[in-house]
Write a protein that holds these residues in place. Structure first.
Motif, PDB file in Angstrom:
ATOM      1  N   HIS A 220       0.709  -1.665  -0.266  1.00 25.76           N
ATOM      2  CA  HIS A 220      -0.088   0.184  -0.301  1.00 25.76           C
ATOM      3  C   HIS A 220       0.605   0.870   0.233  1.00 25.76           C
ATOM      4  O   HIS A 220       2.335   1.061   0.411  1.00 25.76           O
ATOM      5  N   ALA A 221       0.656   1.917  -0.644  1.00 27.84           N
ATOM      6  CA  ALA A 221       1.422   3.295  -0.701  1.00 27.84           C
ATOM      7  C   ALA A 221       1.588   4.030   0.646  1.00 27.84           C
ATOM      8  O   ALA A 221       2.598   4.597   0.062  1.00 27.84           O
ATOM      9  N   ASP A 222       1.109   4.063   1.841  1.00 21.95           N
ATOM     10  CA  ASP A 222       1.163   4.412   3.065  1.00 21.95           C
ATOM     11  C   ASP A 222       2.347   3.212   4.286  1.00 21.95           C
ATOM     12  O   ASP A 222       3.034   3.811   4.895  1.00 21.95           O
ATOM     13  N   GLY A 223       2.980   2.540   2.877  1.00 22.03           N
ATOM     14  CA  GLY A 223       3.917   1.798   3.725  1.00 22.03           C
ATOM     15  C   GLY A 223       3.538   0.834   4.155  1.00 22.03           C
ATOM     16  O   GLY A 223       4.063  -0.053   5.335  1.00 22.03           O
ATOM     17  N   SER A 224       2.209   0.457   3.677  1.00 21.20           N
ATOM     18  CA  SER A 224       1.688  -0.317   4.744  1.00 21.20           C
ATOM     19  C   SER A 224       1.611  -2.026   4.149  1.00 21.20           C
ATOM     20  O   SER A 224       1.854  -1.787   2.732  1.00 21.20           O
ATOM     21  N   LEU A 225       1.832  -3.238   4.463  1.00 24.81           N
ATOM     22  CA  LEU A 225       1.673  -4.830   3.779  1.00 24.81           C
ATOM     23  C   LEU A 225       0.197  -5.452   4.334  1.00 24.81           C
ATOM     24  O   LEU A 225      -0.063  -5.309   5.917  1.00 24.81           O
ATOM     25  N   ALA A 226      -0.786  -5.999   3.233  1.00 29.24           N
ATOM     26  CA  ALA A 226      -1.837  -6.000   4.000  1.00 29.24           C
ATOM     27  C   ALA A 226      -2.403  -7.254   3.105  1.00 29.24           C
ATOM     28  O   ALA A 226      -2.281  -7.368   1.537  1.00 29.24           O
ATOM     29  N   ILE A 227      -3.533  -8.432   3.277  1.00 32.11           N
ATOM     30  CA  ILE A 227      -3.864  -9.170   2.826  1.00 32.11           C
ATOM     31  C   ILE A 227      -5.094  -8.353   1.576  1.00 32.11           C
ATOM     32  O   ILE A 227      -5.183  -8.523   0.637  1.00 32.11           O
ATOM     33  N   GLU A 228      -5.203  -7.221   2.399  1.00 31.13           N
ATOM     34  CA  GLU A 228      -6.747  -7.045   1.714  1.00 31.13           C
ATOM     35  C   GLU A 228      -5.580  -5.597   0.396  1.00 31.13           C
ATOM     36  O   GLU A 228      -5.162  -4.528   0.988  1.00 31.13           O
ATOM     37  N   PRO A 229      -6.145  -6.097  -0.685  1.00 31.17           N
ATOM     38  CA  PRO A 229      -5.996  -4.837  -1.683  1.00 31.17           C
ATOM     39  C   PRO A 229      -6.013  -3.307  -1.570  1.00 31.17           C
ATOM     40  O   PRO A 229      -6.828  -2.919  -0.637  1.00 31.17           O
ATOM     41  N   PRO A 230      -5.034  -2.727  -1.966  1.00 24.87           N
ATOM     42  CA  PRO A 230      -5.019  -1.127  -2.240  1.00 24.87           C
ATOM     43  C   PRO A 230      -6.597  -0.718  -2.749  1.00 24.87           C
ATOM     44  O   PRO A 230      -6.749  -1.211  -3.359  1.00 24.87           O
ATOM     45  N   ALA A 231      -6.714   0.403  -2.786  1.00 22.11           N
ATOM     46  CA  ALA A 231      -8.119   0.985  -3.069  1.00 22.11           C
ATOM     47  C   ALA A 231      -7.445   2.275  -3.565  1.00 22.11           C
ATOM     48  O   ALA A 231      -7.074   3.296  -3.169  1.00 22.11           O
TER      49      ALA A 231
END
Length: 431
Positions: A220-231
């Motif tokens: 994610h553009a905010d530097g996070s890593l997550a299962i959820e895809p970016p919006a």
């Protein structure tokens, strides 16, 4: 290969016969020579031994995956179908530069199903199977091969040969795949100052482990890593790559690197003893030429075991650059490590002009966005509760990997250098 060739030259028959030649070779400041890469014929520390210099430069400049490489003995994958039905025992370490080919060759020959194949991968560097540590991380008493999988390495091999050649009964504890899953230790520092990461041996029937499921994490553009895809479509994350100030190598799957670099697991933080570090104490992820994508603190254990790869959408302002990825297990702060401990697990690299094919280089169009796939080394690790999973993105890991000058010139023959500005897109339409 540079340091391997230099070491072989030092130990060559020619150097043994000629003390003056050996003294000349030994007098070179190899760390200084590494800063002068790429070497050229007649202008390297191997120039007095052209029979060592020429093959090294041949390896370096043959970048395309052509007939030079597609030979038995160099390219096992192309000859798996010609392997005889012979039982095989494959052994490697997660911090061994041979780990990818070891597990790939095992998997391919096991799929052919013509003879028993067995795979053992420990938390070792190349040849470090009798040690409990790799770098500054200790994996516990169960980590060494000796005393755990067998009395020692000789006993392991003798048992294997007895089983395959003499019909002896198989070891009741044996399995087609034995993997050391790193992690689960207390995270304190032991008396030697090493981080107690721990780990345990687990048995499986194949590689990748059939019990594992492929899981996608998104950047994610905010530097996070997550299962959820970016919006949405946020602006790309940008980083620069200066070939004259590349991201330094701190451990990893390295062999034949001494005295310039060492393999294993280390806190990914600059320090004076590592080649190319300019600000001791700085986390690599805090460098302006490194992007970091990190999960939230884990509320449960997460175990990974298998291959790792990433699909990224990238652009650059030049015709070529590298993408280097590093997967990291991030410890929370402790009294011994008040800033936490970022333990490197595995890495991967792609030189982007080879993004479509290993046979044909295709320059990038500046500013054009490309979908690329980067393969990382295999690994097996338990991320404990409270830890974070981090993926670091940069364009260098030097001196382990040669620096891309960003000019698009042929490998090993570049003369110029330029600073590149690269972009990584983390968007709903480019996840």
């Amino acid at each position: 290969q540079v340091l391997w060739a230099y070491r072989e030259a030092l130990n060559s028959p020619a150097a043994a016969r000629d003390p003056a030649l050996r003294a000349r070779l030994a007098s070179y400041d190899i760390r200084d020579w590494i800063r002068r890469l790429p070497w050229r014929a007649g202008e390297s520390p191997l120039s007095a031994l052209p029979e060592y210099e020429a093959p090294l430069l041949d390896l370096w400049t043959h970048a395309a995956f052509d007939g030079f490489w597609r030979r038995a003995g160099l390219w096992a994958e192309g000859f798996h179908h010609r392997f005889p039905p012979v039982a095989g025992l494959f052994l490697a370490g997660w911090y061994d530069d041979n780990a990818p080919t070891t597990v790939d060759n095992f998997a391919a020959l096991q799929r052919l199903n013509r003879a028993p194949q067995r795979l053992i991968v420990g938390p070792w560097t190349h040849g470090g199977r009798a040690q409990a540590h790799a770098g500054e991380v200790d994996f516990g008493a169960a980590a060494p091969l000796d005393g755990n999988l067998a009395v020692d390495y000789l006993a392991l091999r003798r048992s294997w040969f007895d089983e395959q050649l003499r019909g002896a009964p198989a070891d009741p504890g044996s399995a087609p795949v034995r993997l050391f899953v790193m992690g689960g230790g207390g995270g304190q520092r032991n008396i030697a100052g090493r981080l107690e990461h721990g780990g345990s041996w687990r048995s499986f029937t194949a590689w990748p482990p059939p019990e594992a499921r492929s899981t996608v994490f998104h950047l994610h553009a905010d530097g996070s890593l997550a299962i959820e895809p970016p919006a949405g479509d946020p602006a790309p994350c940008r980083w620069m790559h200066d070939p004259d100030d590349p991201v330094p190598t701190i451990g990893g799957a390295i062999q034949s690197g001494e005295p310039v670099m060492v393999g294993g697991a280390f806190d990914q933080r600059e320090r004076a003893e590592f080649f190319g570090c300019t600000r001791p104490g700085r986390r690599l992820v805090d460098r302006p030429d490194v992007l970091g994508f990190e999960s939230a603190a884990l509320g449960r254990e997460v175990v990974i075991a298998g291959p790792v790869d990433a699909t990224l959408y990238v652009a650059s302002d030049g015709s070529d650059t590298d993408v280097v990825l590093r997967l990291v297990d991030v410890y929370p702060p402790t009294p011994n490590d008040p800033d936490g401990f970022a333990m490197n697990l595995c890495h991967g690299i792609l030189r982007l002009r080879w993004r479509e094919s290993w046979e044909d280089a295709r320059p990038m169009v500046p500013g054009e966005i490309y979908a690329v796939r980067v393969e990382l080394y295999p690994t097996a690790n338990l991320f404990a509760v409270g830890h974070r999973i981090r993926l670091e993105v940069s364009s260098a890991s030097f001196p382990h990997l040669d620096v891309n000058p960003n000019t698009g010139e042929p490998d090993g023959l570049s003369r110029g250098r330029r600073i590149s500005t690269n972009a990584l897109f983390c968007q709903a339409r480019r996840p």
